[in-house]
Design an enzyme around this catalytic site. Structure first.
Site, short mmCIF file in Angstrom:
data_model
loop_
_atom_site.label_atom_id
_atom_site.label_comp_id
_atom_site.label_asym_id
_atom_site.label_seq_id
_atom_site.Cartn_x
_atom_site.Cartn_y
_atom_site.Cartn_z
N GLY A 1 47.35 -0.53 35.29
CA GLY A 1 47.85 -0.89 36.61
C GLY A 1 47.76 0.40 37.43
N SER A 2 48.60 0.61 38.29
CA SER A 2 48.80 1.53 39.27
C SER A 2 49.14 3.03 38.81
CB SER A 2 49.51 1.16 40.52
OG SER A 2 50.84 1.05 40.25
N THR B 1 53.18 3.24 39.17
CA THR B 1 53.86 2.57 38.08
C THR B 1 53.58 3.21 36.58
OG1 THR B 1 53.75 0.26 39.35
CG2 THR B 1 54.38 0.40 37.02
N GLY B 2 52.45 3.84 36.43
CA GLY B 2 52.17 4.70 35.27
C GLY B 2 53.14 5.65 35.17
N GLU C 1 46.03 3.48 31.59
CA GLU C 1 44.65 3.10 32.24
C GLU C 1 44.95 2.71 33.85
OE1 GLU C 1 42.40 1.67 34.26
OE2 GLU C 1 41.57 0.15 33.16
N CYS D 1 39.10 -2.06 37.74
CA CYS D 1 39.53 -0.61 37.48
C CYS D 1 38.25 0.28 37.81
CB CYS D 1 40.16 -0.41 36.24
SG CYS D 1 39.56 -1.11 34.73
P1 NDP Z 1 50.92 -2.15 39.42
O1 NDP Z 1 49.66 -2.24 38.62
O2 NDP Z 1 51.68 -0.82 39.66
O3 NDP Z 1 51.91 -2.89 38.07
C1 NDP Z 1 52.95 -3.94 38.05
C2 NDP Z 1 53.19 -4.25 36.64
O4 NDP Z 1 54.06 -3.11 36.24
C3 NDP Z 1 54.21 -5.27 36.77
O5 NDP Z 1 54.25 -6.09 35.59
C4 NDP Z 1 55.55 -4.60 36.81
O6 NDP Z 1 56.56 -5.50 36.13
C5 NDP Z 1 55.32 -3.44 35.89
N1 NDP Z 1 56.20 -2.36 35.93
C6 NDP Z 1 56.74 -1.82 37.32
N2 NDP Z 1 57.40 -0.79 36.96
C7 NDP Z 1 57.53 -0.49 35.63
C8 NDP Z 1 58.16 0.29 34.76
N3 NDP Z 1 58.99 1.08 35.36
N4 NDP Z 1 57.93 0.26 33.54
C9 NDP Z 1 57.15 -0.78 32.98
N5 NDP Z 1 56.74 -1.59 33.76
C10 NDP Z 1 56.52 -1.63 35.23
O7 NDP Z 1 51.05 -3.25 40.54
P2 NDP Z 1 50.37 -3.97 41.39
O8 NDP Z 1 50.00 -5.40 40.31
O9 NDP Z 1 51.37 -4.61 42.23
O10 NDP Z 1 49.31 -3.58 41.90
C11 NDP Z 1 49.20 -2.13 42.44
C12 NDP Z 1 48.01 -1.75 42.63
O11 NDP Z 1 47.46 -1.14 41.36
C13 NDP Z 1 46.73 -2.57 43.29
O12 NDP Z 1 46.70 -2.72 44.41
C14 NDP Z 1 45.74 -1.78 42.48
O13 NDP Z 1 45.19 -0.76 43.21
C15 NDP Z 1 46.21 -1.23 41.09
N6 NDP Z 1 45.84 -2.01 40.07
C16 NDP Z 1 44.99 -1.40 39.01
C17 NDP Z 1 44.65 -2.29 37.97
C18 NDP Z 1 43.73 -1.81 36.93
O14 NDP Z 1 43.18 -2.51 36.52
N7 NDP Z 1 43.77 -0.20 36.65
C19 NDP Z 1 45.10 -3.71 38.00
C20 NDP Z 1 45.77 -4.22 38.81
C21 NDP Z 1 46.34 -3.45 39.90
P3 NDP Z 1 58.04 -5.58 36.84
O15 NDP Z 1 57.80 -5.64 38.16
O16 NDP Z 1 58.49 -6.82 36.14
O17 NDP Z 1 58.53 -4.49 36.39
#
Ligand code: NDP
Length: 469
Positions: A221-222, A225-226, A243, A277
């Site tokens: 993910g982002s 959040t990482g 990742e 990604c």
């Molecule tokens: P994120 O990719 O940042 O992640 C959201 C996920 O992380 C949710 O499942 C959320 O669950 C969880 N999360 C949030 N905080 C925590 C924490 N402290 N510990 C563990 N899990 C957590 O957000 P988005 O999906 O909103 O996407 C944002 C941006 O990320 C996109 O615009 C894109 O640029 C990028 N992205 C990259 C990806 C990739 O393949 N690398 C895939 C998807 C997005 P909860 O909210 O329940 O806490």
């Protein structure tokens, strides 16, 4: 309206609260997904903890057989799950879409089933023998994203269970339904508690990753959040595979035949509407070839049918969610306001989160669409004059997941490839991941690798047995 459930210890578990999930192409309702509480997270982790010792004690062959059975379940239910992916995530059934995602999910299940990590003698002399065994870590928390919801969940689940861990998977709140269905089906061939889910609406990720009984965290993910996950893991000291996406540069070397590389560049950038990604997110083209490359990409973009992915003729679908749709629109608007050339292709339906395929010319390093990860169908094409300048541009950002070099002569490309700061540098292809080939990022794109033997090692810990002779 159908209500979907979490899987905990092999049972479907209802939650009192739900969220409605909508098709991003049509706005149609798809059903209700669970909103799990912190206490549901605790139950799922307890179930995984309870199941883990017995699962770890099964023989290597039994776990291989179980993973082979999972691959069969995925194959048998491929069309059902592909349709769910298209309705929920948006990528079309056809082309490199949801059927492709299911094929990849099967492949990324079969390969770890075939791999082995036998004990390794790391030292031996007349007095001692030291053997390194790879033992499971315990309970894995897997946080999967919404762009390739099933395939990336499989990347997290399969190596983990193959090596004797149990898993609590949290699907993205944007795409829970197909994942919950996949897990329900997989659980028909796994012992209770080996694979559990908690689906939520944006509050439980931290509860899962900071849970004291978690032994490993896998997140795609982002970057933001990482970083939060790293902080959360100070409670359990769980090792993490992160990742975090990237801002992959592709460099076309001077004099390259544009028509030969256009299709690879196109899908390298627009796979899954750019919501991948390791997509090309910045394209650097020598000024002498700029017109030829833009023309070749424009010709392809013009031909791509855009629309609801359930129509087998469409190859390009909508953005998955409003957050991403707004983000991409905002970046293109910023480029337009700053005098860039905006070239839009395709007839976009009135409903849903559709955007035209967009090439953006007359743009430079430092502008937002170049420097920020767009994660969508808007590709900045930047002219360069010297290769040193192109390499410096590719390396100037903090992201380092993938990069690519395109050339008629692969040897010449190789000389540039070794100068690029990325976990993978492809030549004349981009994002060409493979289940046998380790994949992971440098710099702010994260750490740890997935796939192949290295990916299996990442879900184990070493245990050395040292014998005095
Ligand atoms: P994120 O990719 O940042 O992640 C959201 C996920 O992380 C949710 O499942 C959320 O669950 C969880 N999360 C949030 N905080 C925590 C924490 N402290 N510990 C563990 N899990 C957590 O957000 P988005 O999906 O909103 O996407 C944002 C941006 O990320 C996109 O615009 C894109 O640029 C990028 N992205 C990259 C990806 C990739 O393949 N690398 C895939 C998807 C997005 P909860 O909210 O329940 O806490």
């Amino acid at each position: 309206m159908q209500t979907y459930s979490n899987s905990v210890y092999g049972e479907s578990v209802e939650t009192p609260e739900h969220q409605e999930i909508f098709n991003p192409a049509t706005g149609d309702s798809l059903g209700l997904a669970p909103i799990s509480s912190e206490s549901d997270v605790g139950s799922a982790v307890n179930a995984a903890r309870k199941a883990q010792p017995d699962w770890a004690r099964t023989s290597d062959q039994e776990r291989r057989d179980a993973v082979v059975r999972v691959a069969q379940v995925l194959e048998e239910n491929s069309e059902y799950l592909a349709e769910l992916i298209t309705r929920e995530q948006g990528k079309p059934l056809s082309g490199p879409g949801s059927r492709f995602e299911m094929q990849a999910s099967v492949g990324w299940t079969q390969v770890p089933a075939a791999l082995e990590l036998p004990p390794e003698i790391v030292y031996e002399d007349e007095e001692r023998k030291d053997t390194l065994h790879r033992v499971p870590l315990g309970v894995v928390a897997a946080i999967a994203p919404w762009n390739w919801p099933l395939m990336i969940a499989i990347w997290q689940i399969i190596p983990s269970i193959r090596m004797g861990n149990t898993v609590v998977l949290k699907p993205s709140e944007y795409t829970p339904i197909a994942t919950l269905e996949m897990v329900r089906l997989i659980n028909q061939v796994l012992p209770p508690g080996v694979l559990n889910t908690v689906s939520g609406d944006g509050r439980i990720g931290a509860a899962l990753t900071s849970h004291p009984d978690i032994d490993k965290i896998m997140f795609t993910g982002s970057e933001a959040t990482g970083r939060r996950i790293i902080e959360a893991s100070t409670r359990n000291l769980a090792p993490i595979t992160l990742e975090l996406g990237g801002n992959d540069a592709a460099i076309v070397l001077p004099g390259t035949d544009a028509s030969a590389i256009a299709e690879g560049l196109f899908w390298g950038a627009f796979l899954n509407m750019g919501q991948t990604c390791a997509c090309i997110k910045r394209l650097y083209v020598h000024e002498s070839d700029y017109e030829a490359v833009v023309n070749a990409l424009s010709n392809l973009a013009q031909q791509m049918p855009i629309g609801d992915g359930m129509d087998e003729n469409n190859l390009i679908g909508p953005l998955q969610n409003k957050m991403q749709y707004d983000k991409v629109k905002d970046l293109v608007a910023d480029a337009r306001a700053n005098g860039c050339e905006i070239m839009e292709f395709g007839t976009v339906p009135d409903t849903g989160y559709f955007l035209p395929l967009t090439l953006v010319g007359n743009i430079r390093d430092g502008q937002r669409l170049v420097d920020e990860e767009q994660f969508g169908p808007a590709l900045p094409i930047i002219r360069y004059q010297s290769l040193d300048e192109a390499v410096a541009s590719a390396n100037r950002l903090d992201a380092g997941l993938g990069a690519s070099v395109w050339a008629d002569d692969p040897e010449q490309a190789q000389q540039v490839a070794v100068r690029l700061e990325a976990g993978t540098v492809w030549i004349n292809q981009h994002g060409a991941i493979h289940p046998m080939v380790p994949f992971g990022g440098n710099k702010a794109s994260g750490y740890g690798v997935e796939f192949g033997l290295e990916g299996l090692k990442a879900v184990t810990q070493p245990r050395v047995i040292s014998i005095k002779k």
